[in-house]
Motif scaffolding. Structure first.
Motif, short mmCIF file in Angstrom:
data_model
loop_
_atom_site.label_atom_id
_atom_site.label_comp_id
_atom_site.label_asym_id
_atom_site.label_seq_id
_atom_site.Cartn_x
_atom_site.Cartn_y
_atom_site.Cartn_z
N GLN A 159 1.75 4.02 11.50
CA GLN A 159 2.21 2.63 11.34
C GLN A 159 2.37 1.95 12.70
N TYR A 175 -5.53 5.84 5.05
CA TYR A 175 -4.50 6.89 5.19
C TYR A 175 -4.83 7.98 4.18
N ILE A 191 3.61 4.38 1.68
CA ILE A 191 2.75 3.20 1.88
C ILE A 191 3.33 2.00 1.13
N MET A 200 -5.29 3.99 0.73
CA MET A 200 -4.99 5.42 0.62
C MET A 200 -6.18 6.14 0.00
#
Ligand code: SF4
Length: 216
Positions: A159, A175, A191, A200
């Motif tokens: 982040q 991610y 998230i 993701m």
């Protein structure tokens, strides 16, 4: 240019399990050797084993398949100079080419038309100190940054990196959880709680064929 060939670990046809091209039938060219030793590496077999192949032989194997998607992966593709003529030839033949690179090499000389998926190694990988941060200024909108996250600390680090280098404004940010270290549901919750505008991913090929299958 003289064809020095490339040390290839394997060439195989499968479903793309990661990146924004996930789900596409793809020919994968896995380059042998890697300069890093990530703690969670699942392709250690590519560190040492490979056969030197001429460019024409590689292209001929790729052409055996009908798909127009080719993924250059490793090991570390940018560790061999022969990768550049291979990228040029593939683009010339009209393939959509993606390059998965570990973030420790400059992407400056990679052709603009190649979709670059650039790892940014988190601390738990053991390789965060090797990152070429100048790459953050070299991407284009079709490229992607990938963070492989092994802990809550890795998530917070990712982040911070997104904010420090303005990554979200540059291209997609992926991610992905390290299997056995972070539950997908936990990463999803982090998230969402952080309202992070990232994508993701879980490694789809491992869901399809199991976690230890090679050549998929
Ligand atoms: S960069 Fe990729 S291939 Fe190299 S050690 Fe890390 S995970 Fe393995």
């Amino acid at each position: 240019m003289l064809d020095q060939g490339l040390k290839i670990n394997e060439i195989f046809y499968s479903i793309q399990g990661e990146s924004l091209l996930v789900g596409k039938p793809t020919v994968f060219v896995r380059l042998a050797t890697c300069n890093l030793r990530c703690t969670y590496c699942d392709t250690r077999y590519a560190f040492w084993h490979g056969t030197v192949m001429a460019l024409d032989a590689i292209l001929s194997q790729i052409r055996n398949h009908k798909t127009r998607y080719v993924c250059l992966t490793g090991g570390e593709p940018l560790g061999q100079q022969g990768i550049y003529p291979l990228m040029d030839r593939l683009l010339k033949e009209g393939y959509t080419v993606s390059l998965e690179t570990n973030g420790s090499f400059s992407i400056e000389k990679v052709p603009a038309a190649v979709i670059k998926v650039v790892d940014l190694k988190c601390p738990d990988s053991g390789e965060a100190d090797t990152m070429v941060w100048d790459n953050c200024a070299l991407v284009q909108p079709h490229d992607q940054f990938k963070f492989v996250i092994a802990s809550k600390e890795d998530f917070e680090w990712s982040q911070n990196a997104c904010e420090r280098y303005g990554l979200i404004e540059k291209c997609a940010v992926l991610y992905s959880p390290v299997a056995g270290k972070v539950k997908p549901a936990d990463l999803a919750r982090w998230i969402l709680d952080a309202q992070a505008p990232v994508t993701m991913q879980v490694q789809m090929h491992k869901e399809i064929w199991g976690p230890h299958q090679r050549g998929v």
